[in-house]
Design a protein around this motif. Structure first.
Motif, PDB file in Angstrom:
ATOM      1  N   SER A  15     -17.413   4.518 -75.633  1.00  0.00           N
ATOM      2  CA  SER A  15     -16.170   4.563 -76.317  1.00  0.00           C
ATOM      3  C   SER A  15     -16.095   3.566 -77.516  1.00  0.00           C
ATOM      4  O   SER A  15     -16.879   2.346 -77.448  1.00  0.00           O
ATOM      5  N   ALA A  16     -15.270   3.820 -78.593  1.00  0.00           N
ATOM      6  CA  ALA A  16     -15.073   2.842 -79.700  1.00  0.00           C
ATOM      7  C   ALA A  16     -14.566   1.382 -79.290  1.00  0.00           C
ATOM      8  O   ALA A  16     -13.651   1.291 -78.450  1.00  0.00           O
ATOM      9  N   LEU A  17     -15.451   0.443 -79.742  1.00  0.00           N
ATOM     10  CA  LEU A  17     -14.770  -0.871 -79.564  1.00  0.00           C
ATOM     11  C   LEU A  17     -13.743  -0.995 -80.684  1.00  0.00           C
ATOM     12  O   LEU A  17     -13.615  -0.491 -81.854  1.00  0.00           O
ATOM     13  N   PRO A  18     -12.746  -2.217 -80.344  1.00  0.00           N
ATOM     14  CA  PRO A  18     -11.604  -2.509 -81.294  1.00  0.00           C
ATOM     15  C   PRO A  18     -12.146  -3.039 -82.676  1.00  0.00           C
ATOM     16  O   PRO A  18     -13.371  -3.298 -82.625  1.00  0.00           O
ATOM     17  N   ALA A  19     -11.537  -3.300 -83.707  1.00  0.00           N
ATOM     18  CA  ALA A  19     -11.586  -3.790 -84.876  1.00  0.00           C
ATOM     19  C   ALA A  19     -12.519  -4.938 -84.651  1.00  0.00           C
ATOM     20  O   ALA A  19     -11.770  -5.909 -84.025  1.00  0.00           O
ATOM     21  N   GLY A  20     -13.460  -5.123 -85.624  1.00  0.00           N
ATOM     22  CA  GLY A  20     -14.402  -6.443 -85.411  1.00  0.00           C
ATOM     23  C   GLY A  20     -15.321  -6.418 -84.415  1.00  0.00           C
ATOM     24  O   GLY A  20     -16.094  -7.258 -84.326  1.00  0.00           O
ATOM     25  N   GLY A  21     -15.337  -5.204 -83.753  1.00  0.00           N
ATOM     26  CA  GLY A  21     -16.213  -5.263 -82.597  1.00  0.00           C
ATOM     27  C   GLY A  21     -16.348  -5.748 -81.202  1.00  0.00           C
ATOM     28  O   GLY A  21     -16.773  -5.683 -80.290  1.00  0.00           O
ATOM     29  N   GLY A  22     -14.658  -6.346 -81.091  1.00  0.00           N
ATOM     30  CA  GLY A  22     -14.371  -6.794 -79.836  1.00  0.00           C
ATOM     31  C   GLY A  22     -15.371  -7.949 -79.478  1.00  0.00           C
ATOM     32  O   GLY A  22     -15.877  -8.697 -79.984  1.00  0.00           O
ATOM     33  N   ALA A  23     -15.447  -8.053 -77.989  1.00  0.00           N
ATOM     34  CA  ALA A  23     -16.068  -9.206 -77.676  1.00  0.00           C
ATOM     35  C   ALA A  23     -17.941  -9.203 -77.917  1.00  0.00           C
ATOM     36  O   ALA A  23     -18.256 -10.253 -78.320  1.00  0.00           O
ATOM     37  N   PRO A  24     -18.333  -7.860 -77.936  1.00  0.00           N
ATOM     38  CA  PRO A  24     -19.858  -8.096 -78.350  1.00  0.00           C
ATOM     39  C   PRO A  24     -19.921  -8.293 -80.095  1.00  0.00           C
ATOM     40  O   PRO A  24     -20.853  -9.075 -80.495  1.00  0.00           O
ATOM     41  N   GLY A  25     -18.876  -7.843 -81.020  1.00  0.00           N
ATOM     42  CA  GLY A  25     -18.892  -8.137 -82.392  1.00  0.00           C
ATOM     43  C   GLY A  25     -18.927  -9.714 -82.511  1.00  0.00           C
ATOM     44  O   GLY A  25     -19.517 -10.491 -83.240  1.00  0.00           O
ATOM     45  N   ALA A  26     -17.930 -10.378 -81.802  1.00  0.00           N
ATOM     46  CA  ALA A  26     -17.781 -11.883 -81.672  1.00  0.00           C
ATOM     47  C   ALA A  26     -19.040 -12.607 -81.332  1.00  0.00           C
ATOM     48  O   ALA A  26     -19.392 -13.688 -81.988  1.00  0.00           O
ATOM     49  N   ALA A  27     -19.614 -12.055 -80.176  1.00  0.00           N
ATOM     50  CA  ALA A  27     -20.954 -12.758 -79.963  1.00  0.00           C
ATOM     51  C   ALA A  27     -21.863 -12.607 -80.653  1.00  0.00           C
ATOM     52  O   ALA A  27     -22.731 -13.512 -80.816  1.00  0.00           O
ATOM     53  N   TYR A  28     -21.885 -11.488 -81.698  1.00  0.00           N
ATOM     54  CA  TYR A  28     -22.995 -11.487 -82.563  1.00  0.00           C
ATOM     55  C   TYR A  28     -22.676 -12.603 -83.391  1.00  0.00           C
ATOM     56  O   TYR A  28     -23.863 -12.927 -84.362  1.00  0.00           O
ATOM     57  N   ASN A  29     -21.575 -12.654 -84.179  1.00  0.00           N
ATOM     58  CA  ASN A  29     -21.379 -13.460 -85.131  1.00  0.00           C
ATOM     59  C   ASN A  29     -21.403 -15.090 -84.854  1.00  0.00           C
ATOM     60  O   ASN A  29     -22.032 -16.046 -85.434  1.00  0.00           O
ATOM     61  N   ALA A  30     -21.404 -15.234 -83.668  1.00  0.00           N
ATOM     62  CA  ALA A  30     -21.570 -16.629 -82.749  1.00  0.00           C
ATOM     63  C   ALA A  30     -23.139 -16.818 -82.790  1.00  0.00           C
ATOM     64  O   ALA A  30     -23.445 -17.953 -83.365  1.00  0.00           O
ATOM     65  N   TRP A  31     -23.907 -15.782 -82.640  1.00  0.00           N
ATOM     66  CA  TRP A  31     -25.259 -15.859 -82.668  1.00  0.00           C
ATOM     67  C   TRP A  31     -25.828 -16.071 -83.977  1.00  0.00           C
ATOM     68  O   TRP A  31     -26.676 -16.974 -84.288  1.00  0.00           O
ATOM     69  N   LEU A  32     -25.152 -15.389 -85.125  1.00  0.00           N
ATOM     70  CA  LEU A  32     -25.476 -15.585 -86.441  1.00  0.00           C
ATOM     71  C   LEU A  32     -25.398 -17.174 -86.819  1.00  0.00           C
ATOM     72  O   LEU A  32     -26.153 -17.604 -87.644  1.00  0.00           O
TER      73      LEU A  32
END
Length: 281
Positions: A167-184
């Motif tokens: 299923s689609a994630l919310p805008a910004g990618g939700g928790a996975p998106g936040a984790a990716y940007n934290a990793w970056l």
């Protein structure tokens, strides 16, 4: 209920069953033909199709059709981050042929395994159906030559396109998106301790505590291909796996665009793999 009425009821049931069987057969996948490369010849009997989206750009979307002698698990291939890897894991006897159909219906190359042969721009592709849920057509070449090795093929397919699960994630990618940007962010800062926590199973190998040289090389290698910060266009989650479609500029001012695979573990969402390409601006 009279015997006549009971007979009519059974006949209606049989007719309904036959109709459902026929509908299932119509929706089934079919593949046929062959691929010959030198002395090797692969006879084909099955086909599956999946969608590949290397970026969030609609014109880069393509359909991958896989033909093989034995059935392939279309659902497993559709769920995989890399469709080719998923097919290879199924190890179809005799190999397989992968056809690439671009968003505009043109061909974008074919691959023949086990020879590892790539080709594009040769033969005649004719599509009878090119829809969101199904693709059918024929790609044939009567005579070809690659560095002295003759090859020819006749590839026919009529198959549903297996949808990617999730299923689609919310805008910004939700928790996975936040984790990716934290990793970056940790990558840009060189925060090795954080990268070990957020880098998935291979992070310990990339950033060993007793090998500063390997750590330095890993940081350089990862920084060369990743943006400093990502704009996440969209994402899709399936269980403990999420795919993000991202874009951003790296430390050399090169714009990167593509997909990122995130996996959820007991420690949270972790970066597993990136498939990013440079973008001409």
């Amino acid at each position: 209920m009279s015997a006549t009425h009971a007979l009519r009821s059974r006949l209606r049931a049989l007719a309904l069953t036959a109709g459902l069987i026929a509908a299932g057969a119509a929706a089934a996948q079919t593949g046929s033909g062959y691929f010959r490369y030198g002395d090797a010849r692969l006879s084909l009997a099955h086909a599956i199709a999946v969608i590949e989206e290397p970026s969030d750009q609609a014109d880069e979307r393509r359909t991958l059709v896989f033909l093989s002698a034995q059935p392939l698990d279309a659902a497993a291939v559709a769920a995989a981050f890399d469709a080719m890897d998923a097919v290879r894991e199924q190890a179809p006897a005799g190999g397989y042929v992968r056809l690439c159909i671009a968003a505009d219906g043109s061909e974008c190359g074919l691959f023949y395994s086990p020879e590892g042969f790539n080709s594009g721009g040769y033969g005649d592709l004719a599509l009878q159906r090119n829809e969101a849920a199904r693709i059918a057509g024929r790609w044939q070449l009567a005579e070809g030559d690659f560095l002295g090795t003759p090859y020819d093929f006749d590839l026919r397919f009529d198959t549903p396109i297996a949808p990617a699960p999730g299923s689609a994630l919310p805008a910004g990618g939700g928790a996975p998106g936040a984790a990716y940007n934290a990793w970056l962010e940790a990558l840009a800062k060189g925060d090795v301790a954080a990268l070990r926590r957020m880098g998935g199973e291979d992070a310990r190998g990339r950033f060993p505590e007793d090998d500063a040289g390997t750590v330095k090389e890993s940081l350089k290698s990862l920084r060369d291909g990743e943006p400093l910060q990502a704009r996440i266009a969209r994402g899709r989650q399936h269980g403990d796996q999420a795919v993000l479609w991202v874009e951003g500029v790296d430390r050399d001012d090169i714009r990167r665009r593509g997909r990122v695979l995130m996996r959820r573990t007991a420690a949270g969402w972790q970066h597993a793999e990136s498939d990013l390409s440079s973008v001409d601006e």
